[in-house]
Design a protein around this motif. Structure first.
Motif, PDB file in Angstrom:
ATOM      1  N   ASN A 132     -12.634  -9.247  48.114  1.00 14.15           N
ATOM      2  CA  ASN A 132     -12.487  -8.942  49.423  1.00 14.15           C
ATOM      3  C   ASN A 132     -12.682 -10.240  50.358  1.00 14.15           C
ATOM      4  O   ASN A 132     -13.078  -9.892  51.645  1.00 14.15           O
ATOM      5  CB  ASN A 132     -13.516  -7.751  50.080  1.00 14.15           C
ATOM      6  CG  ASN A 132     -13.284  -7.025  51.365  1.00 14.15           C
ATOM      7  OD1 ASN A 132     -12.196  -6.644  51.342  1.00 14.15           O
ATOM      8  ND2 ASN A 132     -14.155  -6.617  51.869  1.00 14.15           N
ATOM      9  N   CYS A 169      -2.252 -10.270  48.666  1.00 11.52           N
ATOM     10  CA  CYS A 169      -3.423 -11.408  48.854  1.00 11.52           C
ATOM     11  C   CYS A 169      -2.734 -12.651  48.076  1.00 11.52           C
ATOM     12  O   CYS A 169      -1.896 -12.603  47.438  1.00 11.52           O
ATOM     13  CB  CYS A 169      -4.580 -11.059  48.080  1.00 11.52           C
ATOM     14  SG  CYS A 169      -5.301  -9.330  48.880  1.00 11.52           S
ATOM     15  N   THR A 217     -11.850 -13.713  52.751  1.00 13.31           N
ATOM     16  CA  THR A 217     -10.822 -13.898  53.617  1.00 13.31           C
ATOM     17  C   THR A 217     -10.472 -15.200  53.609  1.00 13.31           C
ATOM     18  O   THR A 217      -9.708 -15.728  54.452  1.00 13.31           O
ATOM     19  CB  THR A 217     -11.378 -13.644  55.219  1.00 13.31           C
ATOM     20  OG1 THR A 217     -12.713 -14.204  55.449  1.00 13.31           O
ATOM     21  CG2 THR A 217     -11.431 -11.972  55.567  1.00 13.31           C
ATOM     22  N   GLY A 223      -8.999  -9.936  54.073  1.00 14.34           N
ATOM     23  CA  GLY A 223      -9.614  -9.507  52.999  1.00 14.34           C
ATOM     24  C   GLY A 223      -9.036  -8.397  52.269  1.00 14.34           C
ATOM     25  O   GLY A 223      -9.541  -7.875  51.088  1.00 14.34           O
ATOM     26  N   SER A 224      -8.142  -7.717  52.676  1.00 16.62           N
ATOM     27  CA  SER A 224      -7.506  -6.624  51.990  1.00 16.62           C
ATOM     28  C   SER A 224      -5.893  -6.430  52.381  1.00 16.62           C
ATOM     29  O   SER A 224      -5.551  -7.239  53.189  1.00 16.62           O
ATOM     30  CB  SER A 224      -8.020  -5.021  52.516  1.00 16.62           C
ATOM     31  OG  SER A 224      -7.811  -4.828  53.990  1.00 16.62           O
ATOM     32  N   CYS A 237      -4.590  -3.117  57.849  1.00 15.01           N
ATOM     33  CA  CYS A 237      -5.398  -3.513  56.722  1.00 15.01           C
ATOM     34  C   CYS A 237      -6.064  -4.719  57.393  1.00 15.01           C
ATOM     35  O   CYS A 237      -5.638  -5.573  57.931  1.00 15.01           O
ATOM     36  CB  CYS A 237      -4.626  -3.790  55.505  1.00 15.01           C
ATOM     37  SG  CYS A 237      -3.859  -2.845  54.624  1.00 15.01           S
ATOM     38  N   ALA A 277      -8.867  -3.677  48.594  1.00 17.59           N
ATOM     39  CA  ALA A 277      -9.518  -5.070  48.565  1.00 17.59           C
ATOM     40  C   ALA A 277      -8.957  -6.162  47.755  1.00 17.59           C
ATOM     41  O   ALA A 277      -8.450  -5.873  46.747  1.00 17.59           O
ATOM     42  CB  ALA A 277     -11.179  -4.741  48.348  1.00 17.59           C
ATOM     43  N   CYS A 278      -8.819  -7.343  48.341  1.00 18.73           N
ATOM     44  CA  CYS A 278      -8.269  -8.484  47.445  1.00 18.73           C
ATOM     45  C   CYS A 278      -9.326  -8.556  46.326  1.00 18.73           C
ATOM     46  O   CYS A 278     -10.506  -8.500  46.318  1.00 18.73           O
ATOM     47  CB  CYS A 278      -8.300  -9.892  48.190  1.00 18.73           C
ATOM     48  SG  CYS A 278      -7.040  -9.960  49.468  1.00 18.73           S
TER      49      CYS A 278
END
Length: 139
Positions: free
Chosen positions: A113, A101, A115, A73-74, A70, A86-87
């Motif tokens: 999503n 996350c 980071t 951001g995911s 992954c 996705a977050c």
């Protein structure tokens, strides 16, 4: 693909072909191999079964030789999945291959999503952890 010569009890010689990378065959003596289904992989030749993608990775193609980690951001919490998620807003993940996350701290926010989390601008506040936006400070 590797092949083997085998002799049966009558003395007849047969050529057996091992399944290639990304393929499997759970039954011996079958003439064809099957591609690994999505969410699974076979990294080596001659595999009787395909392995599930580990948490933190996924595969959306059949016949995979490996699963993809992954992206930042995911995440993917479960094994054998075809995609990473996705977050959500208010959360982030900076690392690849993650299974969850993390919440943004008080005073920070993120949209989906992410980071990393972003500090609220002067005059704005995110009053609780896991905020997806900042609100204007009350006078």
């Amino acid at each position: 693909m590797a092949s083997k010569l085998l002799t049966d009890f009558l003395g007849t010689t047969h050529m057996c072909v091992e399944c290639g990378i990304g393929e499997h065959q759970p039954s011996s003596g079958e003439p064809e191999c099957m591609r690994c289904p999505i969410g699974r992989f076979a990294a080596a030749e001659g595999r009787p079964l395909c392995e599930e993608c580990a948490p933190g990775s996924a595969s959306n193609v059949s016949g995979a030789s490996e699963c993809s980690l992954c992206t930042a951001g995911s995440f993917q919490a479960s094994a054998g999945r075809t995609a990473c998620e996705a977050c959500d807003g208010g959360k982030f993940q900076a690392k690849r291959g993650s299974t969850s996350c993390r919440l943004c701290m008080d005073g920070q926010y993120s949209r989906g999503n992410a980071t990393e989390c972003t500090n609220c601008s002067v005059g704005f506040v995110a009053a609780k952890a896991g905020s997806s936006e900042c609100a204007a400070c009350s006078p």
